[in-house]
Enzyme design. Sequence first.
Site, PDB file in Angstrom:
ATOM      1  N   SER A  94      -8.486   8.840  -4.810  1.00 33.36           N
ATOM      2  CA  SER A  94      -8.267   7.537  -4.202  1.00 33.36           C
ATOM      3  C   SER A  94      -9.448   6.660  -4.595  1.00 33.36           C
ATOM      4  O   SER A  94     -10.596   7.014  -4.329  1.00 33.36           O
ATOM      5  CB  SER A  94      -8.201   7.737  -2.691  1.00 33.36           C
ATOM      6  OG  SER A  94      -8.164   6.490  -2.040  1.00 33.36           O
ATOM      7  N   LYS A 103      -4.845   6.902  -7.114  1.00 39.08           N
ATOM      8  CA  LYS A 103      -4.393   5.922  -6.121  1.00 39.08           C
ATOM      9  C   LYS A 103      -5.394   4.782  -6.111  1.00 39.08           C
ATOM     10  O   LYS A 103      -6.601   5.006  -6.040  1.00 39.08           O
ATOM     11  CB  LYS A 103      -4.323   6.608  -4.752  1.00 39.08           C
ATOM     12  CG  LYS A 103      -4.295   5.668  -3.562  1.00 39.08           C
ATOM     13  CD  LYS A 103      -3.963   6.423  -2.303  1.00 39.08           C
ATOM     14  CE  LYS A 103      -5.003   6.172  -1.222  1.00 39.08           C
ATOM     15  NZ  LYS A 103      -4.632   6.783   0.057  1.00 39.08           N
ATOM     16  N   LYS A 128      -6.661   1.313  -4.226  1.00 42.57           N
ATOM     17  CA  LYS A 128      -6.592   0.461  -3.036  1.00 42.57           C
ATOM     18  C   LYS A 128      -6.314  -0.967  -3.512  1.00 42.57           C
ATOM     19  O   LYS A 128      -6.936  -1.429  -4.480  1.00 42.57           O
ATOM     20  CB  LYS A 128      -7.925   0.485  -2.288  1.00 42.57           C
ATOM     21  CG  LYS A 128      -8.224   1.831  -1.655  1.00 42.57           C
ATOM     22  CD  LYS A 128      -7.426   2.009  -0.387  1.00 42.57           C
ATOM     23  CE  LYS A 128      -7.723   3.359   0.239  1.00 42.57           C
ATOM     24  NZ  LYS A 128      -6.880   3.610   1.403  1.00 42.57           N
ATOM     25  N   ASP A 138      -2.253   1.574  -2.575  1.00 42.46           N
ATOM     26  CA  ASP A 138      -2.305   1.663  -1.112  1.00 42.46           C
ATOM     27  C   ASP A 138      -2.910   0.387  -0.568  1.00 42.46           C
ATOM     28  O   ASP A 138      -4.045   0.033  -0.897  1.00 42.46           O
ATOM     29  CB  ASP A 138      -3.168   2.873  -0.710  1.00 42.46           C
ATOM     30  CG  ASP A 138      -3.254   3.060   0.802  1.00 42.46           C
ATOM     31  OD1 ASP A 138      -2.546   2.342   1.540  1.00 42.46           O
ATOM     32  OD2 ASP A 138      -4.043   3.931   1.245  1.00 42.46           O
ATOM     33  N   GLU A 190       2.042   2.229  -1.041  1.00 44.37           N
ATOM     34  CA  GLU A 190       1.740   2.793   0.277  1.00 44.37           C
ATOM     35  C   GLU A 190       1.349   1.712   1.276  1.00 44.37           C
ATOM     36  O   GLU A 190       0.494   0.875   0.992  1.00 44.37           O
ATOM     37  CB  GLU A 190       0.588   3.803   0.111  1.00 44.37           C
ATOM     38  CG  GLU A 190       0.187   4.493   1.397  1.00 44.37           C
ATOM     39  CD  GLU A 190      -0.938   5.519   1.170  1.00 44.37           C
ATOM     40  OE1 GLU A 190      -1.211   5.859  -0.004  1.00 44.37           O
ATOM     41  OE2 GLU A 190      -1.531   5.951   2.162  1.00 44.37           O
ATOM     42  N   ASP A 215       1.894   5.386   5.799  1.00 40.76           N
ATOM     43  CA  ASP A 215       0.670   6.074   6.233  1.00 40.76           C
ATOM     44  C   ASP A 215       0.441   5.664   7.698  1.00 40.76           C
ATOM     45  O   ASP A 215       0.952   6.321   8.626  1.00 40.76           O
ATOM     46  CB  ASP A 215      -0.495   5.672   5.299  1.00 40.76           C
ATOM     47  CG  ASP A 215      -1.847   6.241   5.715  1.00 40.76           C
ATOM     48  OD1 ASP A 215      -1.942   6.902   6.760  1.00 40.76           O
ATOM     49  OD2 ASP A 215      -2.850   6.024   4.995  1.00 40.76           O
ATOM     50  N   LYS A 224      -1.478  12.679   7.212  1.00 41.91           N
ATOM     51  CA  LYS A 224      -2.911  12.919   7.425  1.00 41.91           C
ATOM     52  C   LYS A 224      -3.060  13.774   8.666  1.00 41.91           C
ATOM     53  O   LYS A 224      -2.499  13.452   9.713  1.00 41.91           O
ATOM     54  CB  LYS A 224      -3.662  11.603   7.619  1.00 41.91           C
ATOM     55  CG  LYS A 224      -3.780  10.803   6.348  1.00 41.91           C
ATOM     56  CD  LYS A 224      -4.702   9.619   6.501  1.00 41.91           C
ATOM     57  CE  LYS A 224      -4.777   8.888   5.162  1.00 41.91           C
ATOM     58  NZ  LYS A 224      -5.588   7.681   5.220  1.00 41.91           N
ATOM     59  N   GLY A 233      -6.273  11.726   2.771  1.00 43.21           N
ATOM     60  CA  GLY A 233      -7.616  12.085   3.212  1.00 43.21           C
ATOM     61  C   GLY A 233      -8.267  10.992   4.038  1.00 43.21           C
ATOM     62  O   GLY A 233      -7.793   9.854   4.074  1.00 43.21           O
TER      63      GLY A 233
HETATM   64  O1  OSB Z   1      -5.600   4.810   3.537  1.00 41.62           O
HETATM   65  O2  OSB Z   1      -5.917   6.681   2.637  1.00 41.62           O
HETATM   66  C1  OSB Z   1      -6.351   5.712   3.263  1.00 41.62           C
HETATM   67  C2  OSB Z   1     -10.086   6.373   3.689  1.00 41.62           C
HETATM   68  C3  OSB Z   1     -10.345   5.699   4.858  1.00 41.62           C
HETATM   69  C4  OSB Z   1      -9.323   4.988   5.455  1.00 41.62           C
HETATM   70  C5  OSB Z   1      -8.049   4.983   4.912  1.00 41.62           C
HETATM   71  C6  OSB Z   1      -7.783   5.698   3.751  1.00 41.62           C
HETATM   72  C7  OSB Z   1      -8.836   6.375   3.119  1.00 41.62           C
HETATM   73  C8  OSB Z   1      -8.664   7.120   1.859  1.00 41.62           C
HETATM   74  C9  OSB Z   1      -9.457   8.368   1.693  1.00 41.62           C
HETATM   75  O3  OSB Z   1      -7.975   6.703   0.950  1.00 41.62           O
HETATM   76  C10 OSB Z   1      -9.150   9.158   0.482  1.00 41.62           C
HETATM   77  C11 OSB Z   1      -9.802  10.541   0.499  1.00 41.62           C
HETATM   78  O4  OSB Z   1     -10.272  11.015   1.544  1.00 41.62           O
HETATM   79  O5  OSB Z   1      -9.818  11.171  -0.568  1.00 41.62           O
HETATM   80 MG    MG Z   2      -3.260   5.094   3.094  1.00 37.93          MG
END
Ligand code: OSB
Ligand code: MG
Length: 404
Positions: free
Chosen positions: A165, A191, A193, A218, A245, A270, A294, A322
Amino acid sequence: MSVAQRGEGADHGRAPSPGWLPAPAAGGVRRIGTVELRRVRLPLVRRFRTSSHAKAELEHILVVLTDTDGAVGWGEIASPSGPFYSAETVESCWAVARDHLAPLALRTDWKHPAELAAALGKVRGNAFARAGFDIAAWALWSAAAGVPLAYALGGRRDHVEAGVSLGIEPTVDDLLAQVGLRVEEGYRRVKLKIAPGWDVEPVRAVRAAHPDVPLHVDANGAYEDIPAHRAVLEQLDELGLLMIEQPFAPRALVAHAALQERIATPVCLDESVEEVDDLVTALRLGAGRILNIKVSRMGGLTHAVRAHDLAYEHGVPVWCGGMHEFGIGRAANVALSALAGFTLPSDVSGSDRYYARDVTTRPIASAEGLVEVPTAPGLGWEADLPYVEQRTTDRLVLGAGDGA
Ligand code: OSB
Ligand code: MG
């Protein structure tokens, strides 16, 4: 299938991998004798930015449950410090764990972790805090039963696929450099953001540089169901993404359903799914075609497995998201990802992606985009007690007298 049946050989029709031990015996009645809570801080090797915040160091709470027979299990409360992903904060988790969850755990008799999870369910919401206790109970129970946690949960994979991510970077070139590195390391999907203003341009650039890399985006709910944002999401629909996402706010299930009707790219939920009943609603509405499960957001492994089972019955592929977990929470993610419905790469990148030194004696390592599922009983990774002690900023031990 009910969670209470787990440990009695639920295998989703898959043959158990060779080397797996027999299913755990039910075991006797357990009672937690002490609950230890530790606030632990680890520096991040690299700042991580989402649509709402950026961080250089993370603080999580480790939960250590010891039963009256001396069996021990570790769990992790991986809440972000601020209430931006969900309503919880490290501070709120600490208070709820100390004042409500620890007393409940200290006065509940249980044979299976799902029974403890049910007792902790008296506390509404506060999923991250509950998850720390639930993970610890599963770790304790599977270790005592002599089986790997993954097996106890019903998982039968010996490896799980890891994806990365990537946060919002200062420039498109920085992002391309990060993607290049991670693809080189063999991660199975990337992934990105996204947020309004950081979407079509960077994603197009990554797609142009890596035409074949499984890519997904995401938004952490940063978009609204308005014409300008709909146009952006429709442009992203052209880029061959694995999924988009959580484009809209957590409770905007109807907006997600309407978007899914307009675009071909699967919508993944999510933040919208905090309870199995949210998934029931989402499935009925057609609010997405993929689910990010999660452990923290669902309130622990018990509920994560239930969400998995329901998605599996409906043919909805899932993957494990995660929360920048330390080694304990990361180990739980690896175990969960061994279940049959986790057919998409999970956020189980190696510890080294985030922490120079993790809280476990052995880091969680990804090689060629695969993480090995441990075959040792329990969590499969041991807490590095001296290092945990060194990074602990606050510690609390509650015992029987505190459970009244
Ligand atoms: O949306 O997945 C999310 C971290 C903090 C808050 C939201 C998210 C995330 C991550 C973490 O994307 C990814 C990871 O732990 O590898
Ligand atoms: Mg997410």
